[in-house]
Design an enzyme around this catalytic site. Structure first.
Site, PDB file in Angstrom:
ATOM      1  N   ASP A  14      25.610  17.397  62.204  1.00  0.00           N
ATOM      2  CA  ASP A  14      25.074  18.758  62.242  1.00  0.00           C
ATOM      3  C   ASP A  14      23.573  18.641  62.028  1.00  0.00           C
ATOM      4  OD1 ASP A  14      25.158  21.673  62.231  1.00  0.00           O
ATOM      5  OD2 ASP A  14      24.734  21.515  60.091  1.00  0.00           O
ATOM      6  N   GLU A  98      25.653  18.506  68.811  1.00  0.00           N
ATOM      7  CA  GLU A  98      25.628  19.753  69.577  1.00  0.00           C
ATOM      8  C   GLU A  98      24.501  19.718  70.606  1.00  0.00           C
ATOM      9  OE1 GLU A  98      26.843  23.654  67.256  1.00  0.00           O
ATOM     10  OE2 GLU A  98      25.518  22.429  66.034  1.00  0.00           O
ATOM     11  N   CYS A 166      36.198  27.888  60.147  1.00  0.00           N
ATOM     12  CA  CYS A 166      36.790  27.209  59.000  1.00  0.00           C
ATOM     13  C   CYS A 166      37.460  25.932  59.501  1.00  0.00           C
ATOM     14  CB  CYS A 166      37.814  28.119  58.305  1.00  0.00           C
ATOM     15  SG  CYS A 166      38.788  27.272  57.036  1.00  0.00           S
ATOM     16  N   CYS A 169      41.553  26.251  58.787  1.00  0.00           N
ATOM     17  CA  CYS A 169      42.453  27.151  59.527  1.00  0.00           C
ATOM     18  C   CYS A 169      41.883  27.585  60.888  1.00  0.00           C
ATOM     19  CB  CYS A 169      42.778  28.385  58.688  1.00  0.00           C
ATOM     20  SG  CYS A 169      41.380  29.505  58.440  1.00  0.00           S
ATOM     21  N   CYS A 188      36.510  30.614  52.912  1.00  0.00           N
ATOM     22  CA  CYS A 188      37.199  31.259  54.040  1.00  0.00           C
ATOM     23  C   CYS A 188      38.055  32.423  53.514  1.00  0.00           C
ATOM     24  CB  CYS A 188      38.063  30.243  54.764  1.00  0.00           C
ATOM     25  SG  CYS A 188      39.061  30.960  56.101  1.00  0.00           S
ATOM     26  N   ASP A 198      27.094  22.876  55.915  1.00  0.00           N
ATOM     27  CA  ASP A 198      26.674  21.866  56.886  1.00  0.00           C
ATOM     28  C   ASP A 198      27.738  20.790  57.115  1.00  0.00           C
ATOM     29  OD1 ASP A 198      24.204  23.177  57.161  1.00  0.00           O
ATOM     30  OD2 ASP A 198      23.391  22.132  55.428  1.00  0.00           O
TER      31      ASP A 198
END
Length: 210
Positions: A14, A98, A166, A169, A188, A198
């Site tokens: 990240d 990313e 999250c 989940c 969450c 992060d």
């Protein structure tokens, strides 16, 4: 350059402003900021330039002095980037990042006279931090070093909600937008799992890459 021995290790990264790189293993990597000494030298040289007469030899000398200081800062940052990327490529077979739109991310938030921007000072500070971390150059270094050493760099789509999702989940319950930038840990609301912002994003990036 010879390819490195294969390994089963993989890592998600990240990339951001507060911390330059956070890995899916929870490691936080900071790049060196401009030292107080260098920042002071640069500020004094810029003031000196403002006093110099245009077209004078002294103005040319001061411009050269400023250029040298900027080059010194860039060299320190580049050295740190090389060390970090080499370590990541040596330790991992697969690296996932990313596809960040750095130019759009560092655009000004000033707006216009009729439609002024919001959180302008906060956005300006964020832009400086992002540019200091040289995210575009970091990706370039990872790309060619992965190719050199027989590693795989996977770039996931920029619209993957890695920060908001999250990791337990997969619900989009996390912080979003500039107003939530100060939130570094969150829980969450769906499964009550508490995340480091992060590290959770890096783990989601790795999962998306796989």
């Amino acid at each position: 350059i010879e390819p490195l021995p294969a390994t089963s290790a993989s890592v998600g990264l990240d990339l951001g402003a507060t911390t330059a790189i956070v890995t899916s293993h929870g490691e936080k990597i900071h790049l060196p900021k401009v030292s107080t000494k260098l920042a002071g030298k640069l500020k004094r040289a810029q003031r000196e330039l403002a006093r110099r007469q245009k077209g004078s030899a002294n103005r040319t000398k001061t411009k050269l002095k400023i250029a040298r200081i900027h080059a010194h800062i860039a060299d320190k940052r580049r050295d740190a980037l090389h060390k970090v990327t080499t370590k990541l490529v040596h330790e991992n077979q697969v690296i996932v990042i990313e596809d960040l739109a750095v130019k759009a991310m560092t655009a000004t938030a000033k707006g216009t006279l009729t439609s002024p921007g919001k959180r302008v000072k906060q956005k300006a500070g964020l832009n400086r931090a992002l540019l200091n971390n040289s995210l575009a150059e970091l990706r370039t270094l990872l790309e060619y070093k992965a190719q050199w050493y027989g590693r795989e760099l996977i770039v996931i789509g920029r619209f993957t909600p890695s920060t908001r999702m999250c990791g337990n989940c997969t619900q989009l319950t996390g912080p979003k937008g500039l107003k939530d930038l100060g939130i570094r840990t969150w829980t969450c609301s769906n499964c009550n799992t508490t995340h480091d912002r992060d590290t959770n994003a890096a783990q989601n990036i790795l999962a998306a890459g796989h």
